[in-house]
Design a protein around this motif. Structure first.
Motif, PDB file in Angstrom:
ATOM      1  N   HIS A 102       0.783  -1.238   0.000  1.00  0.00           N
ATOM      2  CA  HIS A 102       0.000   0.000   0.000  1.00  0.00           C
ATOM      3  C   HIS A 102       0.816   1.290   0.000  1.00  0.00           C
ATOM      4  O   HIS A 102       0.239   2.373  -0.024  1.00  0.00           O
ATOM      5  CB  HIS A 102      -0.936   0.021   1.216  1.00  0.00           C
ATOM      6  N   SER A 108      -1.370   5.800  -3.425  1.00  0.00           N
ATOM      7  CA  SER A 108      -1.642   6.702  -2.305  1.00  0.00           C
ATOM      8  C   SER A 108      -2.909   7.528  -2.485  1.00  0.00           C
ATOM      9  O   SER A 108      -3.572   7.884  -1.506  1.00  0.00           O
ATOM     10  CB  SER A 108      -0.443   7.628  -2.076  1.00  0.00           C
ATOM     11  N   SER A 110      -5.765   6.687  -3.591  1.00  0.00           N
ATOM     12  CA  SER A 110      -6.991   5.973  -3.235  1.00  0.00           C
ATOM     13  C   SER A 110      -6.893   5.246  -1.895  1.00  0.00           C
ATOM     14  O   SER A 110      -7.859   4.625  -1.454  1.00  0.00           O
ATOM     15  CB  SER A 110      -7.339   4.955  -4.330  1.00  0.00           C
ATOM     16  N   ASP A 112      -6.921   4.836   2.014  1.00  0.00           N
ATOM     17  CA  ASP A 112      -7.408   5.534   3.207  1.00  0.00           C
ATOM     18  C   ASP A 112      -7.322   4.640   4.442  1.00  0.00           C
ATOM     19  O   ASP A 112      -8.031   4.848   5.428  1.00  0.00           O
ATOM     20  CB  ASP A 112      -8.841   6.028   3.003  1.00  0.00           C
ATOM     21  N   ASP A 114      -5.148   2.555   7.633  1.00  0.00           N
ATOM     22  CA  ASP A 114      -4.296   2.990   8.738  1.00  0.00           C
ATOM     23  C   ASP A 114      -2.828   2.953   8.335  1.00  0.00           C
ATOM     24  O   ASP A 114      -2.389   2.074   7.587  1.00  0.00           O
ATOM     25  CB  ASP A 114      -4.503   2.077   9.950  1.00  0.00           C
ATOM     26  N   LYS A 115      -2.078   3.914   8.837  1.00  0.00           N
ATOM     27  CA  LYS A 115      -0.634   3.951   8.628  1.00  0.00           C
ATOM     28  C   LYS A 115       0.061   3.851   9.987  1.00  0.00           C
ATOM     29  O   LYS A 115       0.047   4.804  10.768  1.00  0.00           O
ATOM     30  CB  LYS A 115      -0.213   5.252   7.935  1.00  0.00           C
ATOM     31  N   GLN A 187       3.394  15.515   1.257  1.00  0.00           N
ATOM     32  CA  GLN A 187       2.807  14.211   1.550  1.00  0.00           C
ATOM     33  C   GLN A 187       3.628  13.417   2.561  1.00  0.00           C
ATOM     34  O   GLN A 187       3.339  12.243   2.815  1.00  0.00           O
ATOM     35  CB  GLN A 187       2.650  13.405   0.254  1.00  0.00           C
ATOM     36  N   ASN A 189       4.778  11.913   5.972  1.00  0.00           N
ATOM     37  CA  ASN A 189       3.985  11.472   7.119  1.00  0.00           C
ATOM     38  C   ASN A 189       4.518  11.985   8.450  1.00  0.00           C
ATOM     39  O   ASN A 189       3.747  12.262   9.367  1.00  0.00           O
ATOM     40  CB  ASN A 189       3.970   9.940   7.175  1.00  0.00           C
TER      41      ASN A 189
END
Length: 219
Positions: A102, A108, A110, A112, A114-115, A187, A189
């Motif tokens: 993912h 990225s 599309s 949504d 958990d990260k 973008q 994190n």
């Protein structure tokens, strides 16, 4: 007997080096080594799980779909088979596969889900290698590999393209800065990733300014 973290990482490094020995220069072992090194720095700063970050960063480009006619199943199959030889805990195996399946830029838009902090670190490390001086070199390397011109003032599109166009198009490499590279800073994190990205982002802006001046014949 269960392997130690260091033994698993060492075996993974050997496997990845062998898997990518003929890879395009922008996605070869040295790309992996840079991503791994950055990811390990972030892991230390953010107190993340070393094994998860190490294996996901080392394995993330094995069987990359863009070198297998867009087939998204090749990489996970190869990686999954290798990980099964390492006798990992089920949770660790699933976590590593989740990150790899993912984390890409093309997914990225599309995604949504958990990260985890480990996901964030590996994704940031990979994105950092796509910007700055190395990112510029990688972009032109891949553009040459795909037979793309490096610039055409009549085709410049500063809007992000659809993922399918981004993967299969023949747009000049300079367009790729606007499709992807200049978007990555915002973008990131983690704050640690963002701090590193800001410097590399500014370098790319300076490069583009100089590039356009030289294209016009301005010294």
């Amino acid at each position: 007997m269960k392997k130690t973290t260091e033994e698993i990482i060492a075996e993974t490094r050997v496997f990845v080096q062998s898997s990518l020995k003929d890879a395009e220069a922008g996605h070869d072992w040295w790309h992996i080594q840079r991503v791994y090194t950055t990811a390990m720095e972030l892991t230390h700063e953010l107190q993340a799980n070393k094994l998860i970050v190490a294996l996901a960063s080392l394995l993330h480009d094995v069987g990359d779909a863009k070198f297998h006619d867009g087939d998204e199943s090749v990489g996970p199959k190869i990686i999954g088979e290798f990980l099964k030889t390492q006798n990992l805990d089920f949770e660790d195996y699933d976590h590593i596969m989740y990150i790899i399946e993912h984390m890409s830029f093309r997914k990225s838009a599309s995604f949504d889900g958990d990260k985890t902090i480990e996901f964030q670190i590996v994704q940031d490390a990979d994105r950092l290698d796509s910007i700055g001086a190395i990112g510029i070199a990688r972009a032109f390397s891949f553009g040459g590999y795909k037979g793309r011109p490096f610039y055409d003032p009549n085709s410049l599109d500063t809007e992000k393209t659809e993922n399918s166009t981004y993967q299969s198009g023949k747009a000049p490499t300079i367009n790729h800065f606007y499709e992807k590279l200049l978007l990555l800073k915002d973008q990131m994190n983690t704050s640690a990733g963002l701090k590193r990205a800001q410097l590399r982002h500014q370098y790319m802006l300076g490069f583009l300014e100089q590039f356009y001046q030289e294209w016009k014949g301005v010294s």
